[in-house]
Design a protein around this motif. Structure first.
Motif, short mmCIF file in Angstrom:
data_model
loop_
_atom_site.label_atom_id
_atom_site.label_comp_id
_atom_site.label_asym_id
_atom_site.label_seq_id
_atom_site.Cartn_x
_atom_site.Cartn_y
_atom_site.Cartn_z
N ALA A 135 1.16 -1.31 0.04
CA ALA A 135 0.18 -0.10 -0.09
C ALA A 135 1.06 1.30 0.05
N PHE A 136 0.99 1.93 -1.13
CA PHE A 136 1.96 3.32 -1.30
C PHE A 136 1.02 4.24 -0.58
N VAL A 137 2.06 5.08 -0.22
CA VAL A 137 1.39 6.36 0.51
C VAL A 137 1.39 7.35 -0.44
N ASN A 138 0.35 8.26 -0.23
CA ASN A 138 -0.07 9.59 -0.89
C ASN A 138 0.17 9.24 -2.57
N ILE B 203 7.24 19.21 3.17
CA ILE B 203 6.23 19.63 2.13
C ILE B 203 5.00 20.16 2.72
N THR B 204 4.37 21.32 2.51
CA THR B 204 3.06 22.07 3.06
C THR B 204 1.97 21.70 2.37
N MET C 26 1.52 17.67 -2.58
CA MET C 26 1.86 17.27 -3.80
C MET C 26 3.41 17.14 -3.72
N PRO C 27 4.11 16.26 -4.59
CA PRO C 27 3.37 15.74 -5.59
C PRO C 27 2.51 14.46 -5.41
N ASP C 28 2.06 13.87 -6.54
CA ASP C 28 1.05 12.75 -6.39
C ASP C 28 2.15 11.39 -6.86
N MET C 29 1.78 10.67 -6.32
CA MET C 29 2.53 9.36 -6.51
C MET C 29 3.94 9.25 -5.57
N VAL D 38 4.08 18.91 -11.53
CA VAL D 38 4.51 17.53 -11.68
C VAL D 38 4.80 17.32 -13.01
N ASN D 39 5.99 16.50 -13.44
CA ASN D 39 6.49 16.36 -14.79
C ASN D 39 7.03 14.79 -14.71
#
Ligand code: ZN
Length: 409
Positions: free
Chosen positions: A123-126, A154-155, A133-136, A321-322
């Protein structure tokens, strides 16, 4: 072992039980990453892993892996996804992949199947990136692209940092991220789009994920009275933002394979009788082809600069995100296709329109993905749904994919 099947009813019950955590009053689920509800869901998953006699590993950002030993030690065949959600989610995005992987493990336990390689559930987080951010993020940290220290600072959208949330909830473990050696990664997920349903297919054999670029533009003009300031004297940030929205739609229509969306616009001071001095807008660009994705971003930027210059508005662009497009491993793609065929399901090859941890894992090890249909193509919605028999079918494809990966070299 060909006859082995997961227990569809148990899978349904597990998905529903997890869906009760962070349940919204009007239906749907909200388990934003690193929230109390997310922590509660993680505890639930961890308890299930222990119940299935898995060896639990929790790393310093909170990725949870449960390992089932094989005949050999060493790299695991990993099946997983995420259990965090967007603010108004259904029960299936992410959670389905984790619960189905646990169901596959329980099926192996019940049948006393001993695999050559160890099998693990992750189960990966966030994954969603909706709060931070970022996602993944969990898989990025697992891969070593982001340090735990940088992530902790990160805020999020509520002004708190990941570090504060982790410390308050006791979210993380103490293992270094990425320590678990992974032989293959497979992720089962709902399609989140309409293609499988439209074509009457049960299984999507995913060949890759389109690239994603998230841009945040800040446009700075000047406030002015809406009733007294002639148009030619205005420096209207809202006007430029509106033109950008129109242009983004054109990119989606003109460039092959291109998705282009403005999802958020905020104006300052955001009042009915004041020309906006500032507009913040986000642009989400996606394409399976990296050259076309780059072209879309360049055309957009040229348009923003030109339109803003004419209005004497200043432009600041941030790339949030890139993620380049990813192709999955041909051997894993074939294994998924063979599992679907062996079970007699109608399948098709496809590209994922959404981002997934699998695209990050694709550069850690050979990786693949399995999709099942989403009713009405809906996701990131409380109306997200998949037919129970499709959920069962997808989990059986996962089971047999994992089995054949864990038995082969
Ligand atoms: Zn997801």
């Amino acid at each position: 072992m060909k006859e082995l099947r997961i227990n569809g009813r148990r899978l349904q019950e597990r998905i529903a039980a997890l869906g009760c955590i962070g349940a919204l009053a009007g239906g749907g689920v909200c388990r934003l990453a690193f929230s109390r509800a997310d922590k509660q869901a993680r505890d639930h998953v961890e308890a299930l892993m222990r119940q299935l006699r898995l060896e639990v590993h929790i790393d310093r950002i909170g990725n949870i892996a449960g390992v089932r030993q094989g005949e050999q030690a060493g790299a695991v065949v990993l099946a997983g996804s995420h259990i965090d959600t967007v603010g108004s989610a259904g029960m299936l995005d992410g959670s389905y992949g984790v619960m189905a992987a646990l169901e596959a493990v329980e099926t192996l336990n019940e049948a006393c199947v001993r695999t050559r390689r160890p099998v693990a559930v992750m189960a990966f987080v966030n994954e969603e990136g909706a709060r931070f951010m970022p996602d993944m993020m969990g898989s990025l940290i697992f891969r070593g692209d982001l340090s735990v220290e940088d992530a902790r600072s990160i805020t999020g959208i509520d002004g708190t940092t990941i570090g504060e949330n982790i410390d308050r909830t006791g979210f993380a473990g103490d293992e270094p991220p990425g320590a678990l050696p992974v032989h293959r990664y497979v992720e089962l997920h709902i399609e989140q789009g309409p293609i499988l349903e439209k074509e009457g297919c049960t299984i999507g054999v995913v060949e890759g994920v389109q690239g994603i670029l998230w841009l945040a533009y800040t446009l700075r003009g000047a406030t002015a009275h809406a009733g007294t300031t002639p148009v030619e004297l205005r420096r209207d940030a809202a006007y430029v933002a509106g033109a950008v929205v129109q242009f983004v739609r054109r990119l989606a229509l003109e460039i092959e394979g291109q998705c282009a969306t403005v999802g958020s616009i905020t104006l300052q001071p955001n009042l009915v009788n004041v020309v906006a001095e500032e507009a913040r807008i986000t642009v989400d660009l996606r394409n399976p082809d990296s050259g076309r994705l780059r072209m879309a971003a360049e055309r957009l930027h040229a348009f923003v600069l030109e339109t803003a210059r004419a209005e004497r508005v200043e432009v600041d662009r941030q790339i949030r995100v890139n993620v380049p497009p990813v192709s999955f491993d041909p051997s894993v793609i074939e294994t998924v296709a063979a599992a679907a065929e062996g079970l007699g399901f109608r399948s098709r090859r496809m590209i994922s329109g959404a981002g997934h941890d699998a695209q990050i894992m694709a550069s850690v090890c050979r990786t693949g993905m399995i999709f099942v249909p989403s009713r009405g193509g809906l996701s990131h919605s409380i109306r997200e749904d998949t037919a129970p028999e499709d959920l069962e079918s997808g989990a059986n494809v996962l089971l047999h994919t994992v089995l054949s990966l864990a038995q082969s070299n």
